[in-house]
Design a protein around this motif. Structure first.
Motif, PDB file in Angstrom:
ATOM      1  N   TRP A   1       2.323  14.943   0.698  1.00  0.00           N
ATOM      2  CA  TRP A   1       1.829  14.989   2.233  1.00  0.00           C
ATOM      3  C   TRP A   1       3.277  15.164   3.082  1.00  0.00           C
ATOM      4  O   TRP A   1       3.184  15.506   4.191  1.00  0.00           O
ATOM      5  CB  TRP A   1       1.298  13.745   2.739  1.00  0.00           C
ATOM      6  N   LEU A   2       4.537  14.714   2.601  1.00  0.00           N
ATOM      7  CA  LEU A   2       5.730  15.059   3.149  1.00  0.00           C
ATOM      8  C   LEU A   2       6.094  16.491   3.442  1.00  0.00           C
ATOM      9  O   LEU A   2       6.812  16.952   4.307  1.00  0.00           O
ATOM     10  CB  LEU A   2       6.652  14.417   2.116  1.00  0.00           C
ATOM     11  N   CYS A   3       5.310  17.300   2.766  1.00  0.00           N
ATOM     12  CA  CYS A   3       5.468  18.735   2.862  1.00  0.00           C
ATOM     13  C   CYS A   3       4.667  19.235   3.917  1.00  0.00           C
ATOM     14  O   CYS A   3       4.927  20.433   4.380  1.00  0.00           O
ATOM     15  CB  CYS A   3       5.367  19.595   1.696  1.00  0.00           C
ATOM     16  N   ASP A   4       3.913  18.557   4.642  1.00  0.00           N
ATOM     17  CA  ASP A   4       2.918  18.962   5.639  1.00  0.00           C
ATOM     18  C   ASP A   4       3.007  18.400   6.813  1.00  0.00           C
ATOM     19  O   ASP A   4       2.638  17.143   6.808  1.00  0.00           O
ATOM     20  CB  ASP A   4       1.504  19.256   5.084  1.00  0.00           C
ATOM     21  N   GLU A   5       3.290  18.974   7.948  1.00  0.00           N
ATOM     22  CA  GLU A   5       3.238  18.177   9.423  1.00  0.00           C
ATOM     23  C   GLU A   5       1.957  17.762   9.767  1.00  0.00           C
ATOM     24  O   GLU A   5       1.737  16.490  10.280  1.00  0.00           O
ATOM     25  CB  GLU A   5       3.902  19.198  10.387  1.00  0.00           C
TER      26      GLU A   5
ATOM     27  N   PHE B   1       0.913  -1.150  -0.024  1.00  0.00           N
ATOM     28  CA  PHE B   1       0.141   0.074  -0.027  1.00  0.00           C
ATOM     29  C   PHE B   1       0.921   1.263  -0.067  1.00  0.00           C
ATOM     30  O   PHE B   1       1.653   1.655   0.985  1.00  0.00           O
ATOM     31  CB  PHE B   1      -1.007   0.112   1.202  1.00  0.00           C
ATOM     32  N   GLY B   2       1.004   1.884  -1.173  1.00  0.00           N
ATOM     33  CA  GLY B   2       1.800   2.939  -1.455  1.00  0.00           C
ATOM     34  C   GLY B   2       2.777   3.077  -2.358  1.00  0.00           C
ATOM     35  O   GLY B   2       3.475   1.828  -2.861  1.00  0.00           O
TER      36      GLY B   2
ATOM     37  N   THR C   1       0.064   6.690  12.752  1.00  0.00           N
ATOM     38  CA  THR C   1      -1.068   7.580  12.597  1.00  0.00           C
ATOM     39  C   THR C   1      -0.971   8.989  12.780  1.00  0.00           C
ATOM     40  O   THR C   1       0.496   9.419  12.930  1.00  0.00           O
ATOM     41  CB  THR C   1      -2.258   7.208  13.472  1.00  0.00           C
ATOM     42  N   LEU C   2      -1.937   9.916  12.686  1.00  0.00           N
ATOM     43  CA  LEU C   2      -1.780  11.148  12.747  1.00  0.00           C
ATOM     44  C   LEU C   2      -2.581  11.385  14.321  1.00  0.00           C
ATOM     45  O   LEU C   2      -2.016  12.713  14.716  1.00  0.00           O
ATOM     46  CB  LEU C   2      -2.603  12.113  11.567  1.00  0.00           C
ATOM     47  N   MET C   3      -3.220  10.787  14.740  1.00  0.00           N
ATOM     48  CA  MET C   3      -4.093  10.875  15.888  1.00  0.00           C
ATOM     49  C   MET C   3      -3.804   9.752  16.592  1.00  0.00           C
ATOM     50  O   MET C   3      -3.694   8.496  16.409  1.00  0.00           O
ATOM     51  CB  MET C   3      -5.535  11.195  15.825  1.00  0.00           C
TER      52      MET C   3
ATOM     53  N   PRO D   1       0.079   7.584   2.758  1.00  0.00           N
ATOM     54  CA  PRO D   1       0.164   8.567   3.682  1.00  0.00           C
ATOM     55  C   PRO D   1      -0.476   8.200   5.019  1.00  0.00           C
ATOM     56  O   PRO D   1      -1.422   7.374   5.004  1.00  0.00           O
ATOM     57  CB  PRO D   1      -0.735   9.654   2.876  1.00  0.00           C
ATOM     58  N   PRO D   2       0.018   8.713   5.950  1.00  0.00           N
ATOM     59  CA  PRO D   2      -0.491   8.246   7.419  1.00  0.00           C
ATOM     60  C   PRO D   2      -1.976   8.245   7.909  1.00  0.00           C
ATOM     61  O   PRO D   2      -2.345   7.713   8.640  1.00  0.00           O
ATOM     62  CB  PRO D   2       0.436   9.303   8.249  1.00  0.00           C
ATOM     63  N   PHE D   3      -2.854   9.004   7.166  1.00  0.00           N
ATOM     64  CA  PHE D   3      -4.141   9.213   7.429  1.00  0.00           C
ATOM     65  C   PHE D   3      -4.793   8.239   7.007  1.00  0.00           C
ATOM     66  O   PHE D   3      -5.793   7.897   7.532  1.00  0.00           O
ATOM     67  CB  PHE D   3      -4.529  10.505   6.838  1.00  0.00           C
TER      68      PHE D   3
END
Length: 419
Positions: free
Chosen positions: A171-175, A8-9, A97-99, A72-74
């Motif tokens: 997505w790598l450009c955004d925390e 996946f990715g 994850t993000l959360m 992407p982590p989400f």
């Protein structure tokens, strides 16, 4: 019989991981991408027979028994929970994850299906120099035998090039979408400290900054980068109360030119200190009688990779650790005649989803500390957040994801401004 792999990715980690998997004897049977075009291109480059933009098309394949999640982590939580629910083993990339709420779902799914592999790709655990460092600590090289506990100082310095691809905005450009030095490198360091000391952080103090705020990307002009390229933080580890607790200082800088990479992990104890520099381990032991300090090489990294990594910006220590992790997975399945069978011992050292939840809690505390400019307690979630809290976080993430998608999809957008 080794299990069939579903990827996946389509990013850089996938392009490094696929040759490693094949070198260890695994068969990659399917790959998923965010769009059909991305999936098709990656399948062509990596010579994977099946590609799709639908998650279920990979998960429901009978010849897929193990999934690697490097998207992407989400999406990590959604894919992991669904994969475990239908009997697939899972290896998830960092950040998990993000959360914490999503990480908690993954933890509960792994606990509900304990017969399945569910680990996080914190590959430094499998770097030979790190394994030798932990063994030396347990044998009493820098102090009393056992885990590195109180009265210990740990110093980590990482110098490297930019973490995002300058040719595209993603997505790598955004925390908030999982990018940046803290998420991508800091998560490895936090997990490594827990692995070496067997102690968790109880409070942190951090500074997270973005200095290269704008970058020129192909086809999108000058874009604003919201991923931090510098972070420095301290962690105070839990203590038994008899002496001062261990202190960890970490400094990560992503401004090195030519993608140069330097990483140094030093653990100081009352009897000496140990240093992992790149892939080598150096020991400095104090002679109690003479007071002299003796330096000795405890491990020298002379083993080279069996394939070229010149096309990747991923640091070699992380790639070598990933090779060892994949090798451990092969050993976990190798003694069994059926693809569904496995033994736990070879992957015993791997980071679990519980470890990933702890790392996410520390990352959250460091960001909060940086915003509030004070020491912050690490709180690991044990309950799901309220619906309103979930909606607020998801709305922010969705807005950024929609912006990135619009940039890619609409060529008529004026790309000369700032984002």
């Amino acid at each position: 019989m080794l299990p069939g792999i579903g990827m996946f990715g389509t990013g850089e980690v996938t392009h490094v991981l696929v040759p490693i998997l094949r070198d260890k004897g695994f068969n990659i049977v399917a790959i998923w991408g965010r769009t059909g075009k991305e999936a098709e291109q990656a399948a062509l480059e990596l010579q994977i027979p099946f590609h799709t933009a639908k998650i279920d098309d990979v998960l429901l394949r009978k010849d897929v028994d193990l999934v690697f999640i490097t998207c992407p982590p989400f999406l990590h939580s959604q894919i992991s929970v669904k994969a475990l629910g239908i009997g697939k083993h899972v290896v998830c990339d960092k950040p998990m994850t993000l959360m914490q709420s999503d990480a908690l779902k993954m933890v509960r799914a792994s606990q509900y299906y304990p017969t399945l592999i569910s680990i996080v790709n914190h590959s430094l655990r499998f770097l030979p120099a790190v394994a030798h460092m932990k063994r030396a600590i347990q044998e009493g090289y820098i102090g009393p035998p056992g885990p590195c506990l109180d009265q210990t100082l740990i110093d980590v310095k990482v110098r490297m090039g930019p973490l995002f691809n300058r040719k595209r905005y993603d997505w790598l450009c955004d925390e908030s979408m999982g990018g940046g030095a803290l998420n991508l490198v800091g998560s490895h360091v936090i997990d490594l400290v827990k692995f070496l000391t067997e102690r968790k952080a109880i409070r942190v103090h951090g500074t997270v900054r973005t200095y290269a705020m704008y970058a020129s990307h192909s086809h999108t002009g000058i874009r604003r980068v919201a991923a931090p390229d510098v972070c420095a933080f301290q962690m105070e580890l839990e203590s038994d109360g008899s002496t001062s607790s261990a202190l960890v200082t970490v400094n990560i800088n992503c401004h090195e030119s030519n993608n140069a990479f330097q990483q140094e992990v030093v653990i100081y104890g009352p009897a000496g200190h140990l240093t992992v520099r790149g892939g080598d381990l150096v020991g400095h032991r104090l002679n109690a009688e003479t007071g002299a300090i003796k330096e000795e090489m405890l491990y020298v990294d002379v083993q080279d990779l069996q394939f070229s990594t010149s096309d990747t910006t991923l640091p070699r220590p992380y790639v070598k650790g990933l090779c060892k992790l994949v090798g451990a997975l092969r050993d976990a399945f190798h003694p069994n005649k059926e693809s569904a069978g496995w033994i736990k011992e070879p992957v015993q050292a791997a980071a679990t989803f519980e470890d990933g939840l702890y790392v996410q809690a520390v990352l959250d505390a460091i960001r909060k500390s940086s915003n509030e400019r004070c020491w912050t307690k690490v709180n690991v979630s044990t309950e799901s957040p309220t619906n309103q809290q979930k909606q607020n976080v998801l709305a922010n993430a969705a807005a950024r994801i929609a912006s990135v998608s619009a940039i890619r999809a609409d060529p008529s957008i004026n790309h000369t401004g700032y984002f």
